[in-house]
Design an enzyme around this catalytic site. Structure first.
Site, mmCIF file in Angstrom:
data_model
loop_
_atom_site.group_PDB
_atom_site.id
_atom_site.type_symbol
_atom_site.label_atom_id
_atom_site.label_comp_id
_atom_site.label_asym_id
_atom_site.label_seq_id
_atom_site.Cartn_x
_atom_site.Cartn_y
_atom_site.Cartn_z
ATOM 1 C CG HIS A 307 -2.233 0.920 1.061
ATOM 2 N ND1 HIS A 307 -1.909 2.319 1.045
ATOM 3 C CD2 HIS A 307 -3.525 0.695 1.114
ATOM 4 C CE1 HIS A 307 -3.277 2.959 0.798
ATOM 5 N NE2 HIS A 307 -4.149 1.745 1.124
ATOM 6 C CG ASP A 355 -7.685 -4.324 -0.708
ATOM 7 O OD1 ASP A 355 -8.908 -3.827 -1.030
ATOM 8 O OD2 ASP A 355 -6.785 -3.404 -0.412
#
Length: 408
Positions: A307, A355
């Protein structure tokens, strides 16, 4: 071997941008710039074109002032907000550590915090002002649809049957906010709207009877409640700024969330789990995937890993995977999920994202297909509503300018 004329040293890059070398390193950690090692591997080099493009954009921002405020990917502010802060590897909701909150609080508690009201005000909100028979008929009609499709149809349908009270005062806003939050959840799990805590509604719909596993669902909702100005939240703010009612803004946010580069990435990760579980050699499988998958500025990109806002790892994923380990069934694919995370970390250095953690919860607990996305959407609607409230108070129309780069 001499350095490429197309690359700059840290000192040169900082000078081009008019910043300190320390700030330059911060730009890299936030994903605004990329760097690569020099031939000896002792120093970092910076792409000259990328640095100069960023410098031009900074100048554009200064010239445009408040009309077009330094709009860049991953990290330069575009709107002022007092809701959520992502900084130094942490996620804060109105100044409070979101991961600490996720260990103990419910999504309704977080709604109270982000909406700046009491938890009792949310718990005691009137039932959704929509006929039970009408809702049941809609659920029957759309019962075979995916949770996303069902929500995208039923939210506008419900809005047409309810008073447009978004701009009529604080109490009306809060009643409407509670209705939207509960209708979205009800649509996605194909149930009647209820004032019961949302994690319990999901646990009941998915037949999760283990108390620790239900607490994991609660933590996942809280971890997903907001994440500053991501694509779906920015969409909600743009729609709200036009004066559209809350149902329309949330439907727009839901559509944006569904994209495979946002919350819809959970579907791609579920497919990754399935493929990896069938691979005879996990390392060879990953090498093949990484050779053909998308590459970003920092190297190979694999769904569910790395990320830009968390160079040291997504704290939401760390927490949820920790809680998942503590409550995974005795016979579950947890070992496969952990092996995949280790293999990707060893191969690329990338850490799991939220996720990945949501898709892991779906797979390990044996939840229905799409449960990961449902967790994301039901949690995130709380943040969308907080941003809609903040934008409505601001009263301005979000209308950035484009920098024309076509033929003159």
């Amino acid at each position: 071997m001499s350095p490429s004329p197309d690359s700059l040293t840290a000192t040169e890059a900082a000078a081009e941008l008019g910043i300190s070398v320390t700030t330059l390193y911060a730009y890299v950690s936030r994903g605004l710039l990329s760097s690569s090692p020099d031939a000896q591997g002792k120093h970092r080099r910076y792409d000259a074109r990328e640095v100069r493009r960023l410098a031009r954009r900074k100048e554009d921002g200064k010239r445009a002032g408040k009309v077009a405020q330094k709009v860049l990917d991953w990290g330069v502010p575009v709107l002022e907000s007092s809701i959520t802060l992502v900084a130094d590897g942490r996620l804060l909701y109105r100044g409070r550590d979101a991961m600490e909150l996720a260990r103990t609080e419910s999504l309704e508690d977080i709604a109270a915090l982000l909406w700046e009201c009491s938890a009792a005000r949310i718990a005691d909100a009137p039932p959704v002002p929509l006929g039970a028979a009408q809702w049941a008929a809609w659920l029957k009609l759309w019962g075979d649809s995916t949770p996303l499709d069902r929500a995208l149809v039923l939210l506008p349908a419900a809005a047409a049957q309810m008073p447009r009270v978004w701009a009529l005062g604080r109490d009306a806003q809060l009643d409407n906010a509670c209705a939207v939050m509960r209708l979205l959840a009800a649509a996605m799990i194909s149930a009647a709207p209820s004032n019961a805590p949302l994690h319990r509604q999901l646990a009941s719909a998915w037949q999760v009877r283990n108390r620790q596993q239900a607490a994991l669902l609660r933590a996942a909702l809280v971890a997903c409640a907001d994440h500053e100005l991501n694509a779906s939240t920015f969409t909600v703010r743009c729609i709200t700024s036009t004066g559209t009612h809350l149902f329309g803004a949330v439907a727009g946010g839901l559509a944006a969330l569904a994209g495979p580069r946002h919350g819809g990435e959970t579907m791609r990760i579920a497919a990754l789990f399935e493929e990896a579980s069938r691979a005879a050699d996990l390392d060879r499988y990953l090498a093949t995937r990484l050779s053909r998958d998308e590459h970003g500025a920092q190297g190979p990109v694999l769904s569910g890993f790395g990320h830009p806002l968390y160079p040291q790892g997504d704290p939401r994923a760390r927490l949820l995977l920790e809680l998942l380990r503590e409550c995974a069934p005795a016979r579950s694919p947890l070992g496969e999920v952990q092996a995949l995370a280790r293999a990707v970390r060893d191969t690329t250095g990338a850490e799991p994202t939220v996720d990945f953690a949501l898709a892991a919860i779906e797979r390990v607990l044996g939840l229905p297909v799409g449960a990961a996305f449902t967790l994301f959407a039901v949690g995130r609607v709380v943040g969308w509503i907080a941003h809609a409230m903040e934008q409505a108070r601001d009263g301005g129309l979000i209308r950035p300018r484009a920098r024309y780069v076509g033929e003159s």
